[in-house]
Scaffold this active site. Structure first.
Site, mmCIF file in Angstrom:
data_model
loop_
_atom_site.group_PDB
_atom_site.id
_atom_site.type_symbol
_atom_site.label_atom_id
_atom_site.label_comp_id
_atom_site.label_asym_id
_atom_site.label_seq_id
_atom_site.Cartn_x
_atom_site.Cartn_y
_atom_site.Cartn_z
ATOM 1 C CD GLU A 287 -2.847 -1.170 2.415
ATOM 2 O OE1 GLU A 287 -2.475 -0.776 3.546
ATOM 3 O OE2 GLU A 287 -4.018 -1.475 2.171
ATOM 4 C CB CYS A 385 -9.159 1.625 7.341
ATOM 5 S SG CYS A 385 -8.553 1.204 5.690
HETATM 6 ZN ZN ZN Z 1 -8.443 3.041 4.352
#
Ligand code: ZN
Length: 631
Positions: A287, A385
């Site tokens: 990420e 998230c």
């Molecule tokens: Zn996120």
């Protein structure tokens, strides 16, 4: 309700901040672009997300822990943080007039009633690791315990600022106090693997005045070593949260070493790792932001949380001296990379925000669980998230519109809004903005100090505006020379009833990327005002718009479509689309050999990037090949 205290980042007493907050509760968004986005968030997104979190066991995890049934180890280690972010969103949503706020209030109380009894006697709280101290902090780099603690503290501060209630804040203080007995000089030395606690601890210091929270934030940041970073690199969300926390720390301590390090990283991010949408994260693996110029379009990661994290960071950088370059980047991300993360109805979310997509189902026969549906927003994700992060940001957005300083009043964002607050000398004022921004660059500001007062009105002139004109009470303002990418400073004795009209030129602009970005060679992205545009297949008979070519010799004409995508300005132009999508006779050919004639002339329509994927599966492209000659 305590709108007086609802600063999102409370720099009221920060010694190294020039800007002072105007609380979220002092700003009413009225009938413009962002009110619609926030209304969908309050009326639909926040209530729905609570039901999803509850169904996924986020509250049950706390109830089990309180009942002595150990730990939720079947779930993610960071599950608690989803509920905490939702609680922060719910707290800010209570500032709205929406009839849903009574429902949200009840659900927020339900969440708090579930969370608080689970807290250990020593202050520790995490449903994954439970209340057995021997299970805690074994793998700080991976286990997100401090990340969850940070979100708990942030939720508690927001809840206290909005409602005035202390029960959540007192629990957060107990947790923070416990952390100061575990980490610090002579104690545990490992820094958090996922920053977030740093932002929370500095804000808790601002809320309580207790220096030990600021010191612990500084301890973690020193252990990470962020002041000495020379590049912006690694996991995008972590890097930007850490930088935001370090900026908070600078605002309280003023050590130039921090400022220099943050400046190096910001410069590296903006010059080499930022998508034209304001997203960051060019690499799926880790990420991560990847290396310089690693900005693939279809394989963009550009996590919604990462876009939000750069907004949090830019906002804090702005507080230092009121530099417009940070506001420009904040606005770029706000209208594009961050807003694309949520559907127009407020209930569906993107985790990954590509800049191109084929709009088709895809899968791997050898991995049957891999996704096969066309890429669309979802109500939630296994790693959830992003949705509550978008929700807490949209709920707190009014707190990002304006600031005060010792000498004046600053307007950062333009939208139909009414701000009621007071100048540094205590003079109450109302500032009303009338505008159709971002579709129209004209903003009329009515300035109503309670009595005549001398101060400077700082108006942001966005870097994207090639020119701007300004009138004061209908006349050209003496000495006012708006410069793009600067705040225009108007110092005078302001009288109740004064009117300022700012007209920002809002041309359609074709943007090129640096030649070192491999994926965008020969292509342009299209911007008008703060809005980045894209082509969508649904507007082009289902054609795959990744292969569209834009005719540089035909202007793109703006046109407001009230009934399209919640009301947007589209850009109509011309170019070419693929006429024949059958496989080519050969994938490769000698240079110079005439290619098969696969393009056909077509009208092209561009829509705002943030609004893509609201009309079902469709191809999409932000960067379009530019071609000035007929094919
Ligand atoms: Zn996120």
């Amino acid at each position: 309700m305590f709108p007086e205290r609802t600063a999102v980042v409370d720099t009221t007493r920060s010694p190294y901040a020039r800007l002072r907050p105007i609380p979220a509760g002092a700003v009413r968004l009225e009938g413009g672009f962002w009110q619609a986005r926030r209304a969908a968030n309050t009326a639909a997104g926040i209530p729905q997300q609570f039901d999803i979190l509850k169904a996924r066991g986020a509250l049950e995890n706390f109830r089990r822990l309180a009942a002595g049934i150990e730990a939720n180890t079947e779930d993610f280690v960071f599950r608690d943080s989803d509920l905490y972010k939702w609680m922060e969103a719910a707290a800010y949503a209570l500032l709205d007039d929406d009839p849903q706020t009574a429902v949200i209030r009840a659900r927020l109380d339900e969440a708090i009633d579930a969370v608080l009894p689970a807290q250990g006697a020593d202050g520790y709280l995490n449903t994954y690791f439970g209340n057995d101290p021997s299970r805690r902090f074994h793998n700080i780099a991976v286990d997100h315990e401090l990340y969850c603690a940070g979100h708990f503290i942030q939720a508690a501060i927001a809840h206290h600022r909005v409602t005035g209630e202390r029960r959540l804040l007192d629990a957060a203080i107990r947790f923070a106090d416990y952390l100061t007995t575990v980490f610090g000089p002579g104690l545990r030395q490992e820094p958090p693997g996922h920053p977030e606690i740093e932002l929370a601890l500095v804000e808790l210091y601002r809320e309580t005045g207790e220096r030990r929270y600021l010191d612990l934030a500084g301890f973690f940041l020193e252990r990470i070593g962020i002041a000495d970073f020379t590049r912006f690199e690694g996991h995008a969300v972590r890097a930007a949260y850490c930088a935001a926390g370090a900026t908070d720390y600078f605002l309280e301590t003023g050590d130039p070493r921090w400022r220099d390090g943050l400046e190096r990283q910001w410069d590296d991010m903006v010059r080499t790792k930022l998508y034209v949408t304001g997203g960051i994260g060019g690499r799926y693996r880790g990420e991560s932001v990847g290396t310089a110029y690693e900005l693939p379009n279809q394989r963009a990661y550009a996590e919604t949380c990462a876009a939000l994290a750069t907004i949090f960071w830019n906002w804090r950088l702005m507080q230092i001296a009121g530099e417009a370059r940070y506001a420009d980047e904040l606005e770029r991300t706000l209208y594009n990379g961050a807003l694309a993360g949520v559907s127009l109805d407020g209930t569906r979310y993107f985790y990954v925000n590509p800049l191109a997509d084929h709009g088709q189902a895809e899968g791997d026969p050898w991995y049957p669980w891999a996704r096969r549906e066309p890429y669309q927003r979802q109500t939630d994700f296994p790693c959830n998230c992003c949705p509550p992060n978008v929700e807490r940001f949209l709920a707190s957005l009014p707190g990002y519109f304006a600031s005060t300083s010792d000498d004046g009043l600053w307007v950062h964002l333009y939208d139909a809004a009414r701000i009621r607050w007071r100048l540094a000398d205590g003079t109450p004022f109302t500032l009303t903005q009338h505008t159709r921004y971002p579709w129209d660059g004209t903003i009329t500001l009515a300035i109503e100090p309670e009595r005549a007062a001398e101060f400077t009105l700082y108006l942001r002139i966005p870097a994207w505006a090639p020119a701007a004109t300004l009138t004061l009470n209908g006349e050209p303002a003496p000495g006012a020379a708006p410069q793009p990418g600067r705040y225009l400073a108007l110092r005078r004795t302001w009288q109740p009833g004064d009117r300022v009209s700012l007209a920002l030129d809002m041309p359609v602009t074709l943007l090129e990327a640096d030649a070192r970005v491999p994926e965008t060679r020969g292509s342009v992205a299209v911007q008008r005002g703060p809005v980045i545009y894209c082509a969508e297949g649904v507007d082009h008979g289902g054609a795959d718009v990744r292969f569209a070519r834009l005719d540089a010799s035909t202007p793109l004409v703006p046109h407001f479509e009230a009934d399209l995508l919640g009301g947007v300005t589209v850009l109509d132009g011309a170019g070419w689309l693929l006429a024949d999508e059958s496989p080519p006779p050969a994938l490769y050919r000698p240079r110079g050999q005439r290619p098969p004639d696969v393009l056909r002339p077509a009208r092209l329509r561009l829509v705002p990037y943030y609004a893509w994927a609201n009309r079902g599966p469709s191809s999409m492209a932000v960067w379009l090949l530019l071609d000035g000659s007929a094919k």
